[in-house]
Write an enzyme that holds these catalytic residues in place. Structure first.
Site, PDB file in Angstrom:
ATOM      1  N   SER A   1       7.740   2.069  -4.450  1.00 56.46           N
ATOM      2  CA  SER A   1       8.018   1.387  -5.715  1.00 56.46           C
ATOM      3  C   SER A   1       6.739   0.712  -6.181  1.00 56.46           C
ATOM      4  CB  SER A   1       9.112   0.327  -5.524  1.00 56.46           C
ATOM      5  OG  SER A   1       9.228  -0.494  -6.669  1.00 56.46           O
TER       6      SER A   1
ATOM      7  N   TYR B   1      11.982  -6.947  -1.225  1.00 49.47           N
ATOM      8  CA  TYR B   1      11.939  -5.529  -1.585  1.00 49.47           C
ATOM      9  C   TYR B   1      10.494  -5.076  -1.778  1.00 49.47           C
ATOM     10  CZ  TYR B   1      12.963  -1.261  -4.262  1.00 49.47           C
ATOM     11  OH  TYR B   1      13.029   0.042  -4.710  1.00 49.47           O
TER      12      TYR B   1
END
Length: 260
Positions: free
Chosen positions: A151, A164
């Protein structure tokens, strides 16, 4: 499957190659599975929800797809998934590590460390575990590819999704480590998406999609098919001299870095 917002492409003739895609009953993982099947591969998808996996296999085509239900961070699930694919298809050419979790939003100073451990166990340790398993079962002797779905949150500070972001930064480094150790037999790369329109990412755009889209030069959020295409490229002979890299797929978002 509607969240992919793109019609499935017709499958090519059977290539004889086999892929495992984790976390693939919907969203990005499903988009990757679609792209690989369209290229002629057989695919095993994994995920926690057996009913969702059954629906996904029915949509993908049971002649080309199978599933193994379970939690990515469960070592027994990983062992069983790899064993069943080897028993069914006899090989595992490609692994796409997409399974992930993001159970918390908030400042990192208040992050529950138990939650942090859960995030790393699911997002990073499971990816390493699957890579070790597919390497031992097939890829060490026969070659192949691994693609980790990272990501852009792992490439800079990510307010309110710090755990995250940290896990995805670790996944990017894991990609480099595996690429170095598994070469030349196996190429290992990552894809780093920006916000993709999935249920998983809905909290990042629902109710304010127009504002979210305004930040993107391509004037839209990503679709699972965008990431599927990138992953398909990185598993293909077209990327035969690419390993250890992270391909950013962000609709141009990084072009606006530092600009409000």
């Amino acid at each position: 499957m509607a969240e992919n917002d793109a019609a499935a492409q017709p499958a090519a003739p059977d290539s004889g190659e086999v892929a495992v895609v984790t976390g693939a009953s919907r969203g990005i993982g499903y988009g990757v599975a679609e792209a690989l099947i369209a290229r002629g591969h057989r695919v095993c998808i994994t995920g926690r929800n057996e009913d969702a996996l059954k629906d996904a296999v029915a949509a993908l085509g049971p002649q080309r797809a199978m599933y193994v239900a379970g939690k990515a961070h469960d070592e027994e699930h990983r062992r069983r998934a790899v064993e069943q694919v080897m028993e069914t298809y006899g090989r595992i050419d490609h692994l796409v590590n997409n399974a992930g979790t993001n159970p918390v939003f908030g400042p990192i100073a208040e992050l529950d460390l138990g939650v942090a451990r859960k995030v790393f166990e699911t997002n990073v340790v499971s990816a390493l575990g699957f890579a070790q398993s597919t390497w031992a079962a097939w890829q060490r002797d026969h070659g192949g590819t691994i693609v980790n779905i990272a990501s852009i949150a792992g490439m800079s500070a990510s307010p309110f999704i710090g755990a995250y972001g940290m896990s995805k930064a670790a996944m990017i480094n894991l990609t480099q480590q595996l690429a170095h150790e598994f070469a030349p037999a196996v190429r290992v790369n990552a894809v780093a998406p920006a916000v993709v329109k999935t249920k998983f990412a809905a909290a990042l755009y629902e109710g304010r999609e127009a504002d979210a889209v305004a930040r993107y030069p391509m004037n839209r959020l990503g679709l699972p098919s965008d990431i599927g295409g990138a992953a398909a490229f990185l598993t293909s002979p077209d990327s035969a001299w690419i390993t250890g890299q992270t391909l950013v797929v962000d609709g141009g978002l990084e072009l606006n870095a530092g600009v409000e």
